[in-house]
Scaffold this active site. Structure first.
Site, PDB file in Angstrom:
ATOM      1  CG  ASP A  56      65.051  51.669 -15.795  1.00 17.74           C
ATOM      2  OD1 ASP A  56      64.312  52.552 -16.299  1.00 17.74           O
ATOM      3  OD2 ASP A  56      65.133  50.514 -16.264  1.00 17.74           O
ATOM      4  CB  CYS A 113      61.597  50.336 -15.781  1.00 17.50           C
ATOM      5  SG  CYS A 113      60.334  49.066 -15.936  1.00 17.50           S
ATOM      6  CB  THR A 164      58.268  47.484 -20.551  1.00 19.72           C
ATOM      7  OG1 THR A 164      58.898  46.821 -19.432  1.00 19.72           O
ATOM      8  CG2 THR A 164      59.064  47.250 -21.815  1.00 19.72           C
ATOM      9  CG  HIS A 200      37.420  47.643  -9.019  1.00 22.29           C
ATOM     10  ND1 HIS A 200      36.873  46.876 -10.016  1.00 22.29           N
ATOM     11  CD2 HIS A 200      36.457  48.552  -8.676  1.00 22.29           C
ATOM     12  CE1 HIS A 200      35.638  47.294 -10.286  1.00 22.29           C
ATOM     13  NE2 HIS A 200      35.363  48.311  -9.488  1.00 22.29           N
ATOM     14  CG  HIS A 259      36.336  46.239  -5.157  1.00 22.46           C
ATOM     15  ND1 HIS A 259      36.396  45.381  -6.229  1.00 22.46           N
ATOM     16  CD2 HIS A 259      35.313  47.100  -5.395  1.00 22.46           C
ATOM     17  CE1 HIS A 259      35.458  45.725  -7.104  1.00 22.46           C
ATOM     18  NE2 HIS A 259      34.789  46.757  -6.622  1.00 22.46           N
TER      19      HIS A 259
END
Ligand code: RB5
Length: 155
Positions: A12, A69, A71, A102, A137
């Site tokens: 964004d 974005c 954060t 993992h 995993h």
């Protein structure tokens, strides 16, 4: 089987500057970046740009993507709503490595207002170069797929 050299990237407005930098870095590393926007700094809603990319990864149309974005939180919440998507929000090189080793993350998510360009490049390179370990995993990822099968509609 999709071309492993192609990496989708979208952001964004809060991630635009870092997207442009990581796009250039992908080219330096020899990858072909598929830029899915944004292309200017106008304020937009991150789901409008994250969804097309996550949808492509979900359907197997492209193997890997990067979402940015402000954060990284909104993009990671969004992307993980898609079947087969394992989106990892990372902010250090260790978690970038582990997200592949993992968790076999197929979307790397970064906060453009959180992380500087140098660290973002290091995290991206690490994620691209790291191999999934499989074994125990894979068993854990299979359990996530079981949850998807219980909770998500099939297309
Ligand atoms: C946009 O201002 C901001 O909310 C967005 O980039 C992101 O950080 C959301 O999680």
């Amino acid at each position: 089987m999709q071309d492993d050299n192609k990496i989708a990237i979208a952001s964004d407005h809060g991630g635009l500057e870092l997207k442009e930098d990581l796009k250039a870095y992908l080219a330096e590393l020899g990858f072909s970046a598929v830029d899915m926007g944004v292309h200017n700094a106008d304020s937009v809603d991150y789901p409008d740009y994250g969804s097309p990319l996550a949808g492509k990864v979900s359907k197997g149309e492209i193997n890997r993507g990067i979402l940015i974005c402000g954060t990284g939180i909104g993009m990671s919440i969004l992307a993980n709503k898609y079947r087969n998507v394992r989106a990892a929000l990372v902010s250090d090189v260790y978690t970038a490595r582990m997200s592949k080793e993992h968790n076999n993350a197929n979307i790397l998510v970064i906060g453009g207002r959180v992380v500087g360009k140098g660290l973002a490049r290091e995290m991206l390179k690490t994620w691209l170069e790291t191999k999934f370990e499989g074994g125990r995993h894979q068993k854990r990822l299979d359990k996530i797929t079981e949850v998807e099968n219980k909770t998500m509609k099939k297309d």
